[in-house]
Scaffold this motif. Sequence first.
Motif, PDB file in Angstrom:
ATOM      1  N   UNK A   1      -1.378   8.786   6.989  1.00  0.00           N
ATOM      2  CA  UNK A   1      -2.439   7.775   6.923  1.00  0.00           C
ATOM      3  C   UNK A   1      -1.828   6.367   6.905  1.00  0.00           C
ATOM      4  N   UNK A   2      -0.817   6.170   6.094  1.00  0.00           N
ATOM      5  CA  UNK A   2      -0.136   4.873   6.054  1.00  0.00           C
ATOM      6  C   UNK A   2       0.442   4.557   7.436  1.00  0.00           C
ATOM      7  N   UNK A   3       1.051   5.541   8.072  1.00  0.00           N
ATOM      8  CA  UNK A   3       1.643   5.335   9.391  1.00  0.00           C
ATOM      9  C   UNK A   3       0.582   4.933  10.418  1.00  0.00           C
TER      10      UNK A   3
ATOM     11  N   UNK B   1       0.859  -1.189   0.000  1.00  0.00           N
ATOM     12  CA  UNK B   1       0.000   0.000   0.000  1.00  0.00           C
ATOM     13  C   UNK B   1       0.895   1.239   0.000  1.00  0.00           C
ATOM     14  N   UNK B   2       0.693   2.103  -0.966  1.00  0.00           N
ATOM     15  CA  UNK B   2       1.484   3.323  -1.098  1.00  0.00           C
ATOM     16  C   UNK B   2       0.632   4.538  -0.737  1.00  0.00           C
ATOM     17  N   UNK B   3       1.271   5.663  -0.427  1.00  0.00           N
ATOM     18  CA  UNK B   3       0.496   6.868  -0.105  1.00  0.00           C
ATOM     19  C   UNK B   3      -0.514   7.256  -1.193  1.00  0.00           C
ATOM     20  N   UNK B   4      -0.175   7.086  -2.443  1.00  0.00           N
ATOM     21  CA  UNK B   4      -1.122   7.460  -3.506  1.00  0.00           C
ATOM     22  C   UNK B   4      -2.383   6.602  -3.483  1.00  0.00           C
ATOM     23  N   UNK B   5      -2.311   5.429  -2.864  1.00  0.00           N
ATOM     24  CA  UNK B   5      -3.459   4.523  -2.803  1.00  0.00           C
ATOM     25  C   UNK B   5      -4.439   4.883  -1.686  1.00  0.00           C
ATOM     26  N   UNK B   6      -4.059   5.816  -0.803  1.00  0.00           N
ATOM     27  CA  UNK B   6      -4.947   6.176   0.310  1.00  0.00           C
ATOM     28  C   UNK B   6      -5.382   7.638   0.248  1.00  0.00           C
ATOM     29  N   UNK B   7      -5.349   8.223  -0.915  1.00  0.00           N
ATOM     30  CA  UNK B   7      -5.776   9.615  -1.055  1.00  0.00           C
ATOM     31  C   UNK B   7      -7.296   9.706  -1.068  1.00  0.00           C
ATOM     32  N   UNK B   8      -7.814  10.826  -0.559  1.00  0.00           N
ATOM     33  CA  UNK B   8      -9.242  11.101  -0.644  1.00  0.00           C
ATOM     34  C   UNK B   8     -10.047  10.832   0.611  1.00  0.00           C
TER      35      UNK B   8
ATOM     36  N   UNK C   1      -6.741   1.105  -5.669  1.00  0.00           N
ATOM     37  CA  UNK C   1      -7.016   2.189  -4.726  1.00  0.00           C
ATOM     38  C   UNK C   1      -7.658   1.623  -3.472  1.00  0.00           C
ATOM     39  N   UNK C   2      -7.202   2.074  -2.300  1.00  0.00           N
ATOM     40  CA  UNK C   2      -7.900   1.761  -1.063  1.00  0.00           C
ATOM     41  C   UNK C   2      -9.167   2.608  -1.055  1.00  0.00           C
TER      42      UNK C   2
END
Length: 138
Positions: A32-34, A11-18, A52-53
Motif C-alpha cells: 500500500x505504501x509502495x 507514513x508507516x505501514x502500520x498507519x495504512x492498515x484496514x 492513522x491514515x
Amino acid sequence: MIQFIYETTGITPSMVEGFFVDWPSHPDPTAHIQLLQQSSHIVLAVDEDVNQVVGFITAISDGVLSAYIPLLEVLPAYKNRGIGNELVERMKKQLSHLYMVDLGCDDDLVPYYKKHGMFQTNAMVLRNYGAQSGNITS
C-alpha cells in the motif's frame, strides 16, 4: 482532527492498515505504501489524534493531457463524514490543468461521482486478479 497531506513522508505501514475491506486479495500495508509512493498524485486523510491514515485517493498521470484515478478509499469507521468528498475535491484541484481525468467505478457509485461533476461514459478494462494483492505474477 483530520489533516490532508500530499506525500508519504512519515507514513508507516502500520498507519495504512484496514483498507481494501471488500477485496478478496488485497495489498498488504507495505505494498500500500509502495502504490502511494509510485502514484503521480496522492491525497491522504490522516486522523492526527490516533496517527492513522483514514482515507486516500491516488492518480496516475502523463502530466500533459490525462490522468486516471484508480483508488479512493475511506476506512469504514470514518465513512459518511465528508472525508471522501474532500479527497475527491482536492485531487480534482491537483489535476485541474489536465484535459481529461477518468476513473472507473461500480454502478452504485455513479451518483456519488456525478455529484463531483463527472459524467458517465463507457470503459473497457482488463483485470489480472492474480495480481490483486500487488504481487507480481507471471
